[in-house]
Design a protein around this motif. Structure first.
Motif, mmCIF file in Angstrom:
data_model
loop_
_atom_site.group_PDB
_atom_site.id
_atom_site.type_symbol
_atom_site.label_atom_id
_atom_site.label_comp_id
_atom_site.label_asym_id
_atom_site.label_seq_id
_atom_site.Cartn_x
_atom_site.Cartn_y
_atom_site.Cartn_z
ATOM 1 N N PRO A 1 0.457 -1.328 0.072
ATOM 2 C CA PRO A 1 0.128 0.205 -0.053
ATOM 3 C C PRO A 1 0.976 1.292 0.581
ATOM 4 O O PRO A 1 0.650 2.165 0.059
ATOM 5 C CB PRO A 1 -0.950 -0.189 1.445
ATOM 6 C CG PRO A 1 0.560 -1.126 2.558
ATOM 7 C CD PRO A 1 1.265 -1.672 1.080
ATOM 8 N N VAL A 2 2.134 0.829 -0.187
ATOM 9 C CA VAL A 2 3.256 1.994 -0.114
ATOM 10 C C VAL A 2 3.013 3.436 -0.919
ATOM 11 O O VAL A 2 3.070 2.394 -2.005
ATOM 12 C CB VAL A 2 4.498 1.959 0.450
ATOM 13 C CG1 VAL A 2 5.315 2.841 1.022
ATOM 14 C CG2 VAL A 2 4.780 0.904 1.280
ATOM 15 N N ASP A 3 2.742 4.414 -0.416
ATOM 16 C CA ASP A 3 2.369 5.685 -1.697
ATOM 17 C C ASP A 3 3.686 6.206 -1.433
ATOM 18 O O ASP A 3 4.014 7.070 -0.474
ATOM 19 C CB ASP A 3 1.064 6.192 -1.674
ATOM 20 C CG ASP A 3 0.982 7.658 -2.438
ATOM 21 O OD1 ASP A 3 2.048 7.501 -3.435
ATOM 22 O OD2 ASP A 3 -0.156 8.070 -2.986
ATOM 23 N N ALA A 4 4.898 6.596 -2.605
ATOM 24 C CA ALA A 4 6.291 7.196 -2.356
ATOM 25 C C ALA A 4 5.992 8.639 -2.164
ATOM 26 O O ALA A 4 6.506 9.110 -1.144
ATOM 27 C CB ALA A 4 6.964 6.946 -3.452
ATOM 28 N N SER A 5 4.626 9.715 -2.560
ATOM 29 C CA SER A 5 5.021 10.476 -2.494
ATOM 30 C C SER A 5 3.562 10.911 -1.036
ATOM 31 O O SER A 5 4.016 12.559 -1.314
ATOM 32 C CB SER A 5 2.852 10.911 -3.085
ATOM 33 O OG SER A 5 2.180 10.341 -2.902
ATOM 34 N N THR A 6 3.488 9.859 0.203
ATOM 35 C CA THR A 6 2.823 10.662 1.194
ATOM 36 C C THR A 6 4.330 10.293 2.727
ATOM 37 O O THR A 6 4.114 11.136 3.071
ATOM 38 C CB THR A 6 2.483 9.646 1.844
ATOM 39 O OG1 THR A 6 2.227 7.985 1.833
ATOM 40 C CG2 THR A 6 0.864 9.752 0.873
ATOM 41 N N GLY A 7 5.226 9.678 1.750
ATOM 42 C CA GLY A 7 6.671 9.518 2.721
ATOM 43 C C GLY A 7 6.300 8.651 3.261
ATOM 44 O O GLY A 7 7.101 7.926 4.515
ATOM 45 N N ASP A 8 5.041 7.815 4.054
ATOM 46 C CA ASP A 8 5.327 6.026 3.812
ATOM 47 C C ASP A 8 5.807 5.468 3.914
ATOM 48 O O ASP A 8 6.284 5.408 2.737
ATOM 49 C CB ASP A 8 3.567 5.734 4.169
ATOM 50 C CG ASP A 8 2.693 6.747 5.130
ATOM 51 O OD1 ASP A 8 2.919 7.598 5.987
ATOM 52 O OD2 ASP A 8 1.464 6.190 4.523
ATOM 53 N N THR A 9 6.048 4.214 5.230
ATOM 54 C CA THR A 9 7.250 3.091 4.454
ATOM 55 C C THR A 9 6.042 1.922 4.675
ATOM 56 O O THR A 9 5.740 2.147 5.525
ATOM 57 C CB THR A 9 8.478 2.486 5.253
ATOM 58 O OG1 THR A 9 7.997 3.096 6.504
ATOM 59 C CG2 THR A 9 9.151 4.258 4.906
ATOM 60 N N ILE A 10 6.683 0.284 4.304
ATOM 61 C CA ILE A 10 5.740 0.050 4.527
ATOM 62 C C ILE A 10 6.027 -0.501 6.660
ATOM 63 O O ILE A 10 4.487 -0.793 7.086
ATOM 64 C CB ILE A 10 6.821 -1.643 4.556
ATOM 65 C CG1 ILE A 10 5.665 -2.666 4.077
ATOM 66 C CG2 ILE A 10 7.733 -2.015 4.974
ATOM 67 C CD1 ILE A 10 4.791 -2.233 2.370
ATOM 68 N N PHE A 11 6.487 0.433 7.161
ATOM 69 C CA PHE A 11 5.962 -0.068 8.867
ATOM 70 C C PHE A 11 4.848 0.800 9.242
ATOM 71 O O PHE A 11 4.623 0.618 10.581
ATOM 72 C CB PHE A 11 7.803 0.306 9.340
ATOM 73 C CG PHE A 11 9.192 -0.382 8.749
ATOM 74 C CD1 PHE A 11 9.129 -1.660 9.022
ATOM 75 C CD2 PHE A 11 9.767 0.053 8.043
ATOM 76 C CE1 PHE A 11 9.834 -2.653 9.380
ATOM 77 C CE2 PHE A 11 10.284 -0.560 7.541
ATOM 78 C CZ PHE A 11 10.456 -2.097 8.536
#
Length: 152
Positions: A4-14
């Motif tokens: 589900p990771v969206d690179a634009s949000t800065g989220d990681t898999i964690f």
């Protein structure tokens, strides 16, 4: 299952967990609302305002404890490790599961530690010890890193 990771949000898999339906869910969706009690003033040390880190830690404690394995929580001071463990263990049915807590300090010796743990359990036979018959016991040791006197 697609990440589900969206690179634009800065989220990681964690920032995600696989929920019971096998789908990705953001940890922040699992953080319960904090409701301050109106009928009494809570003890300061027992207050835990839920956040993503608490949700992750609680999930990990429950997951490991279900398997009847020991849990070692590590982290910086003030990250609610003690409150999380005491909150989890405070939900035990005291008729079936005992909870004992002890703190290490610069005065703690192996002898004191052994005698303290022995005071919580019954001697069965020989060198076998355990909680009272028919019960389980969790022993929480706080501040395992504290056997040396602090400079401050």
């Amino acid at each position: 299952m697609v990440s589900p990771v969206d690179a634009s949000t800065g989220d990681t898999i964690f920032e995600y967990v696989v929920n019971e339906q096998g789908e990705w869910q953001h940890w922040k969706e699992l953080v319960p609302d904090y409701i301050y009690p109106t009928d009494h003033t809570p003890e300061y040390a027992s207050i835990l305002v839920p956040n993503v880190d608490n949700a992750r830690t609680d999930f990990l404690i429950k997951t490991v404890a279900k398997q009847q394995k020991s849990v070692l929580l590590i982290g910086e001071q003030g990250t609610a490790k003690t409150v999380m463990v005491k909150g989890y263990c405070g939900k035990y049915d005291t008729e079936k599961h005992l909870f004992k807590s002890l703190n290490f300090s610069s005065a703690t010796t192996p002898y004191i530690f052994q005698r303290t743990v022995e005071s919580y359990v019954d001697k069965r036979m020989g060198t076998t010890y355990g909680p009272p018959a028919g019960k389980k016991m969790t022993v929480f040791i706080d501040d395992v890193n504290m056997p040396i006197i602090n400079e401050w």
